[in-house]
Design a protein around this motif. Sequence first.
Motif, PDB file in Angstrom:
ATOM      1  N   ALA A 141      -1.848  -5.623   9.588  1.00  0.00           N
ATOM      2  CA  ALA A 141      -3.210  -5.090   9.686  1.00  0.00           C
ATOM      3  C   ALA A 141      -3.341  -3.778   8.927  1.00  0.00           C
ATOM      4  CB  ALA A 141      -3.579  -4.893  11.163  1.00  0.00           C
ATOM      5  N   LEU A 142      -2.333  -2.926   9.011  1.00  0.00           N
ATOM      6  CA  LEU A 142      -2.370  -1.642   8.316  1.00  0.00           C
ATOM      7  C   LEU A 142      -2.423  -1.822   6.796  1.00  0.00           C
ATOM      8  CD1 LEU A 142       0.171   0.486  10.397  1.00  0.00           C
ATOM      9  CD2 LEU A 142      -2.275   0.949  10.104  1.00  0.00           C
ATOM     10  N   LEU A 143      -1.799  -2.882   6.303  1.00  0.00           N
ATOM     11  CA  LEU A 143      -1.789  -3.113   4.859  1.00  0.00           C
ATOM     12  C   LEU A 143      -3.168  -3.507   4.326  1.00  0.00           C
ATOM     13  CD1 LEU A 143       1.642  -4.932   4.296  1.00  0.00           C
ATOM     14  CD2 LEU A 143       1.029  -2.567   3.787  1.00  0.00           C
ATOM     15  N   THR A 144      -4.077  -3.879   5.213  1.00  0.00           N
ATOM     16  CA  THR A 144      -5.447  -4.186   4.775  1.00  0.00           C
ATOM     17  C   THR A 144      -6.387  -2.999   4.990  1.00  0.00           C
ATOM     18  OG1 THR A 144      -6.036  -5.124   6.933  1.00  0.00           O
ATOM     19  CG2 THR A 144      -5.108  -6.632   5.288  1.00  0.00           C
ATOM     20  N   ASP A 145      -5.826  -1.857   5.418  1.00  0.00           N
ATOM     21  CA  ASP A 145      -6.610  -0.638   5.613  1.00  0.00           C
ATOM     22  C   ASP A 145      -6.414   0.255   4.401  1.00  0.00           C
ATOM     23  OD1 ASP A 145      -7.757   1.755   6.320  1.00  0.00           O
ATOM     24  OD2 ASP A 145      -6.792   1.882   8.292  1.00  0.00           O
ATOM     25  N   ALA A 146      -7.452   0.405   3.600  1.00  0.00           N
ATOM     26  CA  ALA A 146      -7.326   1.134   2.331  1.00  0.00           C
ATOM     27  C   ALA A 146      -7.019   2.609   2.524  1.00  0.00           C
ATOM     28  CB  ALA A 146      -8.619   0.982   1.518  1.00  0.00           C
ATOM     29  N   GLU A 147      -7.210   3.144   3.724  1.00  0.00           N
ATOM     30  CA  GLU A 147      -6.974   4.564   3.953  1.00  0.00           C
ATOM     31  C   GLU A 147      -5.720   4.818   4.789  1.00  0.00           C
ATOM     32  OE1 GLU A 147     -10.435   6.243   5.669  1.00  0.00           O
ATOM     33  OE2 GLU A 147     -11.727   5.801   3.938  1.00  0.00           O
ATOM     34  N   ALA A 148      -4.994   3.757   5.129  1.00  0.00           N
ATOM     35  CA  ALA A 148      -3.818   3.913   5.995  1.00  0.00           C
ATOM     36  C   ALA A 148      -2.695   4.641   5.261  1.00  0.00           C
ATOM     37  CB  ALA A 148      -3.334   2.550   6.472  1.00  0.00           C
ATOM     38  N   LEU A 201       9.527   0.985   5.217  1.00  0.00           N
ATOM     39  CA  LEU A 201       8.297   0.883   4.426  1.00  0.00           C
ATOM     40  C   LEU A 201       7.517   2.195   4.498  1.00  0.00           C
ATOM     41  CD1 LEU A 201       5.912  -0.719   3.019  1.00  0.00           C
ATOM     42  CD2 LEU A 201       5.211  -1.367   5.337  1.00  0.00           C
ATOM     43  N   THR A 202       6.987   2.621   3.347  1.00  0.00           N
ATOM     44  CA  THR A 202       6.030   3.725   3.338  1.00  0.00           C
ATOM     45  C   THR A 202       4.758   3.255   2.642  1.00  0.00           C
ATOM     46  OG1 THR A 202       6.606   4.722   1.187  1.00  0.00           O
ATOM     47  CG2 THR A 202       7.933   5.375   3.099  1.00  0.00           C
ATOM     48  N   CYS A 203       3.624   3.769   3.096  1.00  0.00           N
ATOM     49  CA  CYS A 203       2.326   3.467   2.482  1.00  0.00           C
ATOM     50  C   CYS A 203       1.600   4.780   2.245  1.00  0.00           C
ATOM     51  CB  CYS A 203       1.505   2.562   3.404  1.00  0.00           C
ATOM     52  SG  CYS A 203      -0.146   2.186   2.770  1.00  0.00           S
ATOM     53  N   SER A 204       1.239   5.036   0.982  1.00  0.00           N
ATOM     54  CA  SER A 204       0.601   6.309   0.621  1.00  0.00           C
ATOM     55  C   SER A 204      -0.662   6.051  -0.184  1.00  0.00           C
ATOM     56  CB  SER A 204       1.561   7.167  -0.207  1.00  0.00           C
ATOM     57  OG  SER A 204       2.790   7.355   0.461  1.00  0.00           O
ATOM     58  N   PRO A 205      -1.827   6.464   0.305  1.00  0.00           N
ATOM     59  CA  PRO A 205      -3.054   6.359  -0.489  1.00  0.00           C
ATOM     60  C   PRO A 205      -2.975   7.293  -1.708  1.00  0.00           C
ATOM     61  CG  PRO A 205      -3.541   6.727   1.827  1.00  0.00           C
ATOM     62  CD  PRO A 205      -2.088   6.979   1.656  1.00  0.00           C
ATOM     63  N   VAL A 206      -3.687   6.935  -2.778  1.00  0.00           N
ATOM     64  CA  VAL A 206      -3.758   7.771  -3.976  1.00  0.00           C
ATOM     65  C   VAL A 206      -5.047   8.587  -3.884  1.00  0.00           C
ATOM     66  CG1 VAL A 206      -3.801   7.800  -6.501  1.00  0.00           C
ATOM     67  CG2 VAL A 206      -2.508   6.015  -5.285  1.00  0.00           C
ATOM     68  N   PRO A 207      -4.961   9.899  -3.631  1.00  0.00           N
ATOM     69  CA  PRO A 207      -6.176  10.704  -3.372  1.00  0.00           C
ATOM     70  C   PRO A 207      -7.201  10.648  -4.496  1.00  0.00           C
ATOM     71  CG  PRO A 207      -4.183  11.933  -2.792  1.00  0.00           C
ATOM     72  CD  PRO A 207      -3.729  10.688  -3.499  1.00  0.00           C
ATOM     73  N   HIS A 245      -7.821   8.185  -6.511  1.00  0.00           N
ATOM     74  CA  HIS A 245      -8.344   6.838  -6.767  1.00  0.00           C
ATOM     75  C   HIS A 245      -8.600   6.172  -5.416  1.00  0.00           C
ATOM     76  CE1 HIS A 245      -6.649   7.814 -10.652  1.00  0.00           C
ATOM     77  NE2 HIS A 245      -7.243   6.759 -11.186  1.00  0.00           N
ATOM     78  N   LEU A 246      -9.849   6.180  -4.985  1.00  0.00           N
ATOM     79  CA  LEU A 246     -10.217   5.659  -3.674  1.00  0.00           C
ATOM     80  C   LEU A 246      -9.799   4.191  -3.529  1.00  0.00           C
ATOM     81  CD1 LEU A 246     -11.668   6.391  -1.036  1.00  0.00           C
ATOM     82  CD2 LEU A 246     -13.771   5.453  -2.050  1.00  0.00           C
ATOM     83  N   GLY A 247      -9.099   3.887  -2.445  1.00  0.00           N
ATOM     84  CA  GLY A 247      -8.705   2.513  -2.151  1.00  0.00           C
ATOM     85  C   GLY A 247      -7.363   2.110  -2.729  1.00  0.00           C
ATOM     86  N   TRP A 248      -6.840   2.874  -3.678  1.00  0.00           N
ATOM     87  CA  TRP A 248      -5.537   2.546  -4.273  1.00  0.00           C
ATOM     88  C   TRP A 248      -4.417   3.096  -3.393  1.00  0.00           C
ATOM     89  CZ3 TRP A 248      -4.486  -0.068  -8.950  1.00  0.00           C
ATOM     90  CH2 TRP A 248      -5.627  -0.478  -9.651  1.00  0.00           C
ATOM     91  N   ARG A 249      -3.320   2.353  -3.287  1.00  0.00           N
ATOM     92  CA  ARG A 249      -2.183   2.774  -2.472  1.00  0.00           C
ATOM     93  C   ARG A 249      -0.868   2.463  -3.174  1.00  0.00           C
ATOM     94  NH1 ARG A 249      -3.256  -1.043   2.026  1.00  0.00           N
ATOM     95  NH2 ARG A 249      -4.582  -1.920   0.407  1.00  0.00           N
ATOM     96  N   VAL A 250       0.152   3.195  -2.795  1.00  0.00           N
ATOM     97  CA  VAL A 250       1.505   2.967  -3.283  1.00  0.00           C
ATOM     98  C   VAL A 250       2.385   2.612  -2.089  1.00  0.00           C
ATOM     99  CG1 VAL A 250       3.523   3.945  -4.425  1.00  0.00           C
ATOM    100  CG2 VAL A 250       1.221   4.551  -5.213  1.00  0.00           C
ATOM    101  N   LEU A 251       3.053   1.449  -2.163  1.00  0.00           N
ATOM    102  CA  LEU A 251       3.984   1.037  -1.116  1.00  0.00           C
ATOM    103  C   LEU A 251       5.411   1.165  -1.647  1.00  0.00           C
ATOM    104  CD1 LEU A 251       2.329  -2.304   0.101  1.00  0.00           C
ATOM    105  CD2 LEU A 251       1.812   0.025   0.821  1.00  0.00           C
ATOM    106  N   THR A 252       6.317   1.657  -0.814  1.00  0.00           N
ATOM    107  CA  THR A 252       7.733   1.684  -1.177  1.00  0.00           C
ATOM    108  C   THR A 252       8.534   0.934  -0.120  1.00  0.00           C
ATOM    109  OG1 THR A 252       8.318   3.727  -0.015  1.00  0.00           O
ATOM    110  CG2 THR A 252       7.421   3.938  -2.260  1.00  0.00           C
ATOM    111  N   PHE A 253       9.544   0.202  -0.569  1.00  0.00           N
ATOM    112  CA  PHE A 253      10.409  -0.584   0.310  1.00  0.00           C
ATOM    113  C   PHE A 253      11.862  -0.208   0.001  1.00  0.00           C
ATOM    114  CE2 PHE A 253       6.599  -2.884  -0.654  1.00  0.00           C
ATOM    115  CZ  PHE A 253       6.241  -3.580   0.503  1.00  0.00           C
ATOM    116  N   SER A 254      12.626   0.103   1.021  1.00  0.00           N
ATOM    117  CA  SER A 254      14.065   0.334   0.843  1.00  0.00           C
ATOM    118  C   SER A 254      14.809  -0.570   1.808  1.00  0.00           C
ATOM    119  CB  SER A 254      14.422   1.802   1.089  1.00  0.00           C
ATOM    120  OG  SER A 254      13.994   2.222   2.361  1.00  0.00           O
ATOM    121  N   GLU A 255      15.721  -1.375   1.254  1.00  0.00           N
ATOM    122  CA  GLU A 255      16.469  -2.310   2.083  1.00  0.00           C
ATOM    123  C   GLU A 255      17.451  -1.569   2.979  1.00  0.00           C
ATOM    124  OE1 GLU A 255      17.633  -6.365   0.919  1.00  0.00           O
ATOM    125  OE2 GLU A 255      17.292  -5.661  -1.118  1.00  0.00           O
TER     126      GLU A 255
END
Length: 358
Positions: free
Chosen positions: A66-73, A93-99, A101-111
């Motif tokens: 659900a959080l992944l569909t929230d553009a501001e999460a 997992l980390t999720c960071s909005p791009v200040p 660019h509204l709605g854009w996000r960067v996700l990072t994954f580390s195994e």
Amino acid sequence: MTTALAAPDPAVLIAGLVFAVLVIDPDHRLARANPVAEELFGQSEARMQGKPIAQIAMFEEPRIAALLTDAEAQFVARDLILGVEAGHRRVNLTCSPVPSHLGWRVLTFSEIGQGERDADGDERVELRAPAVLAHEIKNPLSAIRGASQLLERRANDRDRPLARLIAGEVDRIAELVDRMQQLGSRPATPSKEPCNLHQAIRNAISTVSTGRDGAVSIEEAFDPSLPPVAADAATLEQVLINLVANACDAACDAESPRVTVRTRFASGLVFNAIRFGKSTRLPIEIIVSDNGAGVDPALRDHIFEPFVTGKTGGQGLGLALVRKLVRDLGGRVSHERDERAGLTRFRINLPVAEGAGA
């Protein structure tokens, strides 16, 4: 006078990161993926572009989906089960909005469990512990063996076999300790010598086949056009002997037991490994597959960890050693189960030898 260098382009920086990065657009679709993300998800960036993130990164935890569909999460989540094409991975997992660019996000994954160092840069406990145990065990073992030899010389005929049993068990434990020390040793610099991949595989198959009854069919499916790999031949053969022998053991109870060793150039994907401070492409792939029942699902996420085994009487060091040796070569090893095909696969990815082309 030192000439100031231009700052690296952000795309270059992202491509060189050791963790997976996905860039998500305002419609929750993938826009960019770095090479480590291609490796993690088993798909090229071109194949993933435009797909909804929910179709690429599938989580068992509904709240994360659900959080992944929230553009501001904006959040950090640890120890998640991530569904990918090849199975499941445990990730942070980390999720960071791009200040800007509204709605854009960067996700990072580390195994989790894939690195040899923890967040503070220290060697992982799983690699340190065998070395520490080996050091503490070897001295008393030598004393026990010496005492058993003295007893054997002094014992009567009835008791002498007991003294030999003690010596034999000490030798068995000493062999186990030696393997533990190999796990705890520091990474070696990967050999830069060109290695004939298929010759190394055939040598390994020949070694495994010697002494077996031939009940398990070992098949070759080689790409003859592959260039030499950058690897130490003896180390690579040791890795392959472990994997092929394990595959034969796993397949022996199948109706028509079969092990296949396949080689290919992973042209659709770009495998990267960060070793010794630089990024290395790993396009040469070796796949060892068997048609056995597969690893217990409860163990699949842990099979490369020391002392984890599904074999009765197994020590659980073989695959841990395989992972260490492949990493020492600058490569990567992974495991997957294809239930539809009824196959267990171990994949090794290695770099091309310098000057051999790709």
